[in-house]
Scaffold this motif. Structure first.
Motif, PDB file in Angstrom:
ATOM      1  N   ALA A 135       0.831  -1.203   0.000  1.00 53.63           N
ATOM      2  CA  ALA A 135       0.000   0.000   0.000  1.00 53.63           C
ATOM      3  C   ALA A 135       0.869   1.259   0.000  1.00 53.63           C
ATOM      4  O   ALA A 135       0.566   2.237  -0.693  1.00 53.63           O
ATOM      5  N   GLU A 136       1.951   1.233   0.760  1.00 49.08           N
ATOM      6  CA  GLU A 136       2.872   2.379   0.789  1.00 49.08           C
ATOM      7  C   GLU A 136       3.482   2.610  -0.597  1.00 49.08           C
ATOM      8  O   GLU A 136       3.588   3.747  -1.052  1.00 49.08           O
ATOM      9  N   TYR A 137       3.901   1.533  -1.254  1.00 56.25           N
ATOM     10  CA  TYR A 137       4.477   1.673  -2.592  1.00 56.25           C
ATOM     11  C   TYR A 137       3.440   2.169  -3.590  1.00 56.25           C
ATOM     12  O   TYR A 137       3.736   2.992  -4.453  1.00 56.25           O
ATOM     13  N   GLN A 138       2.220   1.679  -3.487  1.00 60.03           N
ATOM     14  CA  GLN A 138       1.174   2.148  -4.401  1.00 60.03           C
ATOM     15  C   GLN A 138       0.894   3.627  -4.188  1.00 60.03           C
ATOM     16  O   GLN A 138       0.724   4.382  -5.153  1.00 60.03           O
ATOM     17  N   ALA A 139       0.877   4.061  -2.929  1.00 58.61           N
ATOM     18  CA  ALA A 139       0.657   5.480  -2.630  1.00 58.61           C
ATOM     19  C   ALA A 139       1.799   6.324  -3.179  1.00 58.61           C
ATOM     20  O   ALA A 139       1.572   7.392  -3.771  1.00 58.61           O
ATOM     21  N   LEU A 140       3.026   5.857  -3.006  1.00 61.00           N
ATOM     22  CA  LEU A 140       4.186   6.568  -3.548  1.00 61.00           C
ATOM     23  C   LEU A 140       4.099   6.660  -5.065  1.00 61.00           C
ATOM     24  O   LEU A 140       4.338   7.722  -5.660  1.00 61.00           O
ATOM     25  N   GLN A 182      14.041   3.402  -1.070  1.00 62.84           N
ATOM     26  CA  GLN A 182      14.051   4.499  -2.029  1.00 62.84           C
ATOM     27  C   GLN A 182      15.334   5.325  -1.939  1.00 62.84           C
ATOM     28  O   GLN A 182      15.797   5.873  -2.929  1.00 62.84           O
ATOM     29  N   LYS A 183      15.910   5.385  -0.753  1.00 61.85           N
ATOM     30  CA  LYS A 183      17.186   6.095  -0.579  1.00 61.85           C
ATOM     31  C   LYS A 183      18.369   5.264  -1.060  1.00 61.85           C
ATOM     32  O   LYS A 183      19.475   5.765  -1.187  1.00 61.85           O
ATOM     33  N   GLY A 184      18.143   3.975  -1.285  1.00 58.89           N
ATOM     34  CA  GLY A 184      19.206   3.087  -1.736  1.00 58.89           C
ATOM     35  C   GLY A 184      19.960   2.411  -0.609  1.00 58.89           C
ATOM     36  O   GLY A 184      20.940   1.714  -0.847  1.00 58.89           O
ATOM     37  N   ALA A 185      19.508   2.606   0.629  1.00 53.17           N
ATOM     38  CA  ALA A 185      20.182   1.992   1.775  1.00 53.17           C
ATOM     39  C   ALA A 185      19.815   0.518   1.936  1.00 53.17           C
ATOM     40  O   ALA A 185      20.607  -0.252   2.466  1.00 53.17           O
ATOM     41  N   TYR A 186      18.610   0.142   1.507  1.00 50.29           N
ATOM     42  CA  TYR A 186      18.158  -1.249   1.578  1.00 50.29           C
ATOM     43  C   TYR A 186      17.830  -1.719   0.178  1.00 50.29           C
ATOM     44  O   TYR A 186      17.415  -0.933  -0.674  1.00 50.29           O
ATOM     45  N   GLN A 187      17.979  -3.016  -0.049  1.00 48.26           N
ATOM     46  CA  GLN A 187      17.551  -3.620  -1.309  1.00 48.26           C
ATOM     47  C   GLN A 187      16.090  -4.029  -1.191  1.00 48.26           C
ATOM     48  O   GLN A 187      15.597  -4.315  -0.103  1.00 48.26           O
ATOM     49  N   CYS A 188      15.417  -4.061  -2.320  1.00 45.61           N
ATOM     50  CA  CYS A 188      14.040  -4.563  -2.353  1.00 45.61           C
ATOM     51  C   CYS A 188      14.103  -6.002  -2.847  1.00 45.61           C
ATOM     52  O   CYS A 188      14.406  -6.262  -4.010  1.00 45.61           O
ATOM     53  N   LYS A 189      13.838  -6.945  -1.956  1.00 48.07           N
ATOM     54  CA  LYS A 189      13.928  -8.361  -2.298  1.00 48.07           C
ATOM     55  C   LYS A 189      12.566  -9.044  -2.429  1.00 48.07           C
ATOM     56  O   LYS A 189      12.470 -10.119  -3.007  1.00 48.07           O
ATOM     57  N   ALA A 190      11.524  -8.427  -1.890  1.00 44.60           N
ATOM     58  CA  ALA A 190      10.191  -9.044  -1.891  1.00 44.60           C
ATOM     59  C   ALA A 190       9.629  -9.074  -3.309  1.00 44.60           C
ATOM     60  O   ALA A 190       9.532  -8.039  -3.974  1.00 44.60           O
ATOM     61  N   ALA A 191       9.276 -10.252  -3.759  1.00 43.58           N
ATOM     62  CA  ALA A 191       8.787 -10.433  -5.133  1.00 43.58           C
ATOM     63  C   ALA A 191       7.542  -9.594  -5.415  1.00 43.58           C
ATOM     64  O   ALA A 191       7.383  -9.067  -6.523  1.00 43.58           O
ATOM     65  N   ASN A 192       6.670  -9.439  -4.419  1.00 42.32           N
ATOM     66  CA  ASN A 192       5.437  -8.674  -4.637  1.00 42.32           C
ATOM     67  C   ASN A 192       5.696  -7.166  -4.699  1.00 42.32           C
ATOM     68  O   ASN A 192       4.900  -6.422  -5.259  1.00 42.32           O
ATOM     69  N   VAL A 206      12.349  20.878 -10.221  1.00 45.76           N
ATOM     70  CA  VAL A 206      11.317  20.302  -9.370  1.00 45.76           C
ATOM     71  C   VAL A 206      11.924  19.855  -8.051  1.00 45.76           C
ATOM     72  O   VAL A 206      12.964  19.206  -8.026  1.00 45.76           O
ATOM     73  N   SER A 207      11.268  20.224  -6.980  1.00 49.29           N
ATOM     74  CA  SER A 207      11.645  19.752  -5.655  1.00 49.29           C
ATOM     75  C   SER A 207      10.426  19.067  -5.053  1.00 49.29           C
ATOM     76  O   SER A 207       9.366  19.685  -4.949  1.00 49.29           O
ATOM     77  N   VAL A 208      10.580  17.811  -4.698  1.00 51.57           N
ATOM     78  CA  VAL A 208       9.463  17.033  -4.167  1.00 51.57           C
ATOM     79  C   VAL A 208       9.868  16.466  -2.817  1.00 51.57           C
ATOM     80  O   VAL A 208      10.947  15.886  -2.680  1.00 51.57           O
ATOM     81  N   GLU A 209       9.018  16.648  -1.844  1.00 56.48           N
ATOM     82  CA  GLU A 209       9.227  16.047  -0.524  1.00 56.48           C
ATOM     83  C   GLU A 209       8.181  14.977  -0.321  1.00 56.48           C
ATOM     84  O   GLU A 209       6.984  15.243  -0.402  1.00 56.48           O
ATOM     85  N   VAL A 210       8.635  13.770  -0.088  1.00 54.01           N
ATOM     86  CA  VAL A 210       7.729  12.641   0.120  1.00 54.01           C
ATOM     87  C   VAL A 210       7.847  12.204   1.565  1.00 54.01           C
ATOM     88  O   VAL A 210       8.946  12.014   2.077  1.00 54.01           O
ATOM     89  N   LYS A 211       6.716  12.068   2.203  1.00 59.89           N
ATOM     90  CA  LYS A 211       6.696  11.610   3.589  1.00 59.89           C
ATOM     91  C   LYS A 211       5.984  10.267   3.657  1.00 59.89           C
ATOM     92  O   LYS A 211       5.024  10.031   2.938  1.00 59.89           O
ATOM     93  N   GLY A 212       6.473   9.406   4.496  1.00 58.02           N
ATOM     94  CA  GLY A 212       5.856   8.094   4.661  1.00 58.02           C
ATOM     95  C   GLY A 212       6.155   7.543   6.030  1.00 58.02           C
ATOM     96  O   GLY A 212       7.031   8.046   6.734  1.00 58.02           O
ATOM     97  N   ASP A 213       5.439   6.514   6.410  1.00 54.31           N
ATOM     98  CA  ASP A 213       5.667   5.931   7.732  1.00 54.31           C
ATOM     99  C   ASP A 213       6.244   4.525   7.669  1.00 54.31           C
ATOM    100  O   ASP A 213       6.368   3.851   8.672  1.00 54.31           O
ATOM    101  N   SER A 214       6.639   4.099   6.472  1.00 49.18           N
ATOM    102  CA  SER A 214       7.247   2.783   6.319  1.00 49.18           C
ATOM    103  C   SER A 214       8.758   2.946   6.196  1.00 49.18           C
ATOM    104  O   SER A 214       9.268   3.356   5.150  1.00 49.18           O
ATOM    105  N   HIS A 215       9.462   2.633   7.264  1.00 51.89           N
ATOM    106  CA  HIS A 215      10.914   2.783   7.284  1.00 51.89           C
ATOM    107  C   HIS A 215      11.569   1.999   6.149  1.00 51.89           C
ATOM    108  O   HIS A 215      12.479   2.506   5.481  1.00 51.89           O
ATOM    109  N   ILE A 216      11.101   0.798   5.900  1.00 53.17           N
ATOM    110  CA  ILE A 216      11.726  -0.038   4.869  1.00 53.17           C
ATOM    111  C   ILE A 216      11.565   0.577   3.476  1.00 53.17           C
ATOM    112  O   ILE A 216      12.505   0.582   2.681  1.00 53.17           O
TER     113      ILE A 216
END
Length: 87
Positions: free
Chosen positions: A16-21, A61-71, A46-56
């Motif tokens: 849901a967080e990814y869909q909202a983003l 998105q910052k590149g600090a973690y990899q996205c491994k979940a297939a879904n 363009v300057s865009v500020e995105v706020k979210g509550d999902s740390h992962i």
């Protein structure tokens, strides 16, 4: 400021967080494209500020973690592509 509200169906919290983003980034891209079409020859910054509550999601998105979940991988890739198009 823009506020979007849309039903996204059943999904995991991170899905849901990814869909909202994704919805937000698509809106930004649309606004930028409309502006550029109206102001031919102008530079658009363009300057865009995105706020979210999902740390992962934020860290992925910052590149600090990899996205491994297939879904989440398709949504992750699409958000990265759109961010690249906006930059």
């Amino acid at each position: 400021n823009f506020y979007l509200r849309r039903y996204i169906g059943k999904d995991t919290n991170n899905g849901a967080e990814y869909q909202a983003l994704l919805i937000g980034l698509l809106k930004v891209r649309s606004i930028v494209e409309d502006f550029v079409a109206q102001k031919e020859g102008y530079f658009c910054s363009v300057s865009v500020e995105v706020k979210g509550d999902s740390h992962i999601i934020i860290m992925q998105q910052k590149g600090a973690y990899q996205c491994k979940a297939a879904n989440l991988k398709p949504l992750y890739n699409e958000t990265k592509d759109i961010k690249f198009q906006i930059e």
